[in-house]
Design a protein around this motif. Structure first.
Motif, PDB file in Angstrom:
ATOM      1  N   UNK A   1       0.829  -1.205   0.000  1.00 59.59           N
ATOM      2  CA  UNK A   1       0.000   0.000   0.000  1.00 59.59           C
ATOM      3  C   UNK A   1       0.864   1.256   0.000  1.00 59.59           C
ATOM      4  N   UNK A   2       1.909   1.253   0.830  1.00 58.55           N
ATOM      5  CA  UNK A   2       2.777   2.423   0.945  1.00 58.55           C
ATOM      6  C   UNK A   2       4.139   2.005   1.476  1.00 58.55           C
ATOM      7  N   UNK A   3       5.140   2.803   1.112  1.00 55.53           N
ATOM      8  CA  UNK A   3       6.500   2.614   1.603  1.00 55.53           C
ATOM      9  C   UNK A   3       6.981   3.992   2.030  1.00 55.53           C
ATOM     10  N   UNK A   4       7.334   4.108   3.299  1.00 50.56           N
ATOM     11  CA  UNK A   4       7.695   5.410   3.828  1.00 50.56           C
ATOM     12  C   UNK A   4       8.826   5.240   4.850  1.00 50.56           C
ATOM     13  N   UNK A   5       9.289   6.368   5.384  1.00 47.49           N
ATOM     14  CA  UNK A   5      10.385   6.271   6.344  1.00 47.49           C
ATOM     15  C   UNK A   5      10.389   7.460   7.294  1.00 47.49           C
ATOM     16  N   UNK A   6      11.100   7.262   8.395  1.00 46.07           N
ATOM     17  CA  UNK A   6      11.328   8.298   9.395  1.00 46.07           C
ATOM     18  C   UNK A   6      12.807   8.263   9.750  1.00 46.07           C
ATOM     19  N   UNK A   7      13.426   9.437   9.790  1.00 41.85           N
ATOM     20  CA  UNK A   7      14.815   9.573  10.211  1.00 41.85           C
ATOM     21  C   UNK A   7      14.827  10.175  11.613  1.00 41.85           C
ATOM     22  N   UNK A   8      15.546   9.528  12.523  1.00 44.18           N
ATOM     23  CA  UNK A   8      15.735  10.063  13.875  1.00 44.18           C
ATOM     24  C   UNK A   8      17.222  10.366  14.022  1.00 44.18           C
TER      25      UNK A   8
ATOM     26  N   UNK B   1      13.941   4.325  10.059  1.00 41.76           N
ATOM     27  CA  UNK B   1      12.934   3.276  10.091  1.00 41.76           C
ATOM     28  C   UNK B   1      12.161   3.326   8.781  1.00 41.76           C
ATOM     29  N   UNK B   2      12.307   2.281   7.995  1.00 38.52           N
ATOM     30  CA  UNK B   2      11.578   2.125   6.743  1.00 38.52           C
ATOM     31  C   UNK B   2      10.303   1.361   7.063  1.00 38.52           C
TER      32      UNK B   2
ATOM     33  N   UNK C   1      25.076   5.087   4.592  1.00 40.10           N
ATOM     34  CA  UNK C   1      25.033   5.751   5.895  1.00 40.10           C
ATOM     35  C   UNK C   1      26.258   5.341   6.701  1.00 40.10           C
ATOM     36  N   UNK C   2      26.696   6.190   7.619  1.00 40.81           N
ATOM     37  CA  UNK C   2      27.819   5.814   8.487  1.00 40.81           C
ATOM     38  C   UNK C   2      27.493   4.556   9.294  1.00 40.81           C
ATOM     39  N   UNK C   3      28.523   3.845   9.710  1.00 42.62           N
ATOM     40  CA  UNK C   3      28.359   2.580  10.426  1.00 42.62           C
ATOM     41  C   UNK C   3      27.552   2.700  11.711  1.00 42.62           C
ATOM     42  N   UNK C   4      27.596   3.858  12.373  1.00 43.52           N
ATOM     43  CA  UNK C   4      26.873   3.988  13.641  1.00 43.52           C
ATOM     44  C   UNK C   4      25.362   4.155  13.455  1.00 43.52           C
ATOM     45  N   UNK C   5      24.914   4.330  12.237  1.00 45.60           N
ATOM     46  CA  UNK C   5      23.479   4.441  11.966  1.00 45.60           C
ATOM     47  C   UNK C   5      22.870   3.052  11.839  1.00 45.60           C
ATOM     48  N   UNK C   6      21.610   2.921  12.259  1.00 44.46           N
ATOM     49  CA  UNK C   6      20.886   1.662  12.120  1.00 44.46           C
ATOM     50  C   UNK C   6      19.703   1.883  11.182  1.00 44.46           C
ATOM     51  N   UNK C   7      19.597   1.035  10.167  1.00 42.07           N
ATOM     52  CA  UNK C   7      18.523   1.099   9.194  1.00 42.07           C
ATOM     53  C   UNK C   7      17.693  -0.172   9.354  1.00 42.07           C
ATOM     54  N   UNK C   8      16.385  -0.029   9.593  1.00 43.45           N
ATOM     55  CA  UNK C   8      15.525  -1.199   9.769  1.00 43.45           C
ATOM     56  C   UNK C   8      14.241  -1.038   8.969  1.00 43.45           C
ATOM     57  N   UNK C   9      13.683  -2.174   8.605  1.00 44.52           N
ATOM     58  CA  UNK C   9      12.407  -2.186   7.893  1.00 44.52           C
ATOM     59  C   UNK C   9      11.354  -2.815   8.791  1.00 44.52           C
ATOM     60  N   UNK C  10      10.218  -2.120   8.916  1.00 51.54           N
ATOM     61  CA  UNK C  10       9.068  -2.648   9.645  1.00 51.54           C
ATOM     62  C   UNK C  10       8.009  -3.025   8.617  1.00 51.54           C
TER      63      UNK C  10
END
Length: 120
Positions: A29-36, A43-44, A71-80
């Motif tokens: 339905x949708x694919x979106x993200x938030x950057x903290x 968070x994808x 992204x730099x190594x200290x960043x975490x990218x996850x998909x929900x």
């Protein structure tokens, strides 16, 4: 001359559109993200109207990996992965939307059009 640095949001959008899967994802339905920025996370969110196929999940995990390498190594990218009930509305407030079912163009086409315009 000072060159403008891209934002983290622009970086996610750029690579998500550039690496968008070629085949259609029927359940998406949708694919979106938030950057903290404080937590250094992206968070994808993949919102589905019915259970995604293994291929759809695999494609989105691959997309997560393609975004993450920029992204730099200290960043975490996850998909929900979120499955919505037929009566449930997608909560798309405070998110950056990359794809929404019914868009005139898929993300990859949008990226290619923007690239062609910048080269012209």
């Amino acid at each position: 001359m000072i060159e403008r640095t891209e934002t983290w949001e622009e970086r996610v959008r750029w690579y998500a559109e550039m690496e968008w899967p070629e085949h259609a994802m029927e359940a998406l339905l949708a694919y979106c993200f938030v950057v903290d920025r404080a937590a250094k996370t992206v968070t994808l969110r993949a919102l589905f109207d019915h259970a995604p196929s293994e291929q759809e999940k695999s494609d989105l995990w691959e997309l997560e990996g393609e975004i993450g390498v920029h992204f730099p190594d200290e960043w975490q990218i996850t998909t929900k992965f979120e499955r919505l009930s037929p009566v449930q509305e997608a909560d798309l407030g405070n998110v950056e939307i990359i794809y929404r079912r019914g868009d005139a163009m898929n993300p990859r086409d949008r990226w290619e059009q923007r690239e062609a315009g910048e080269r012209a």
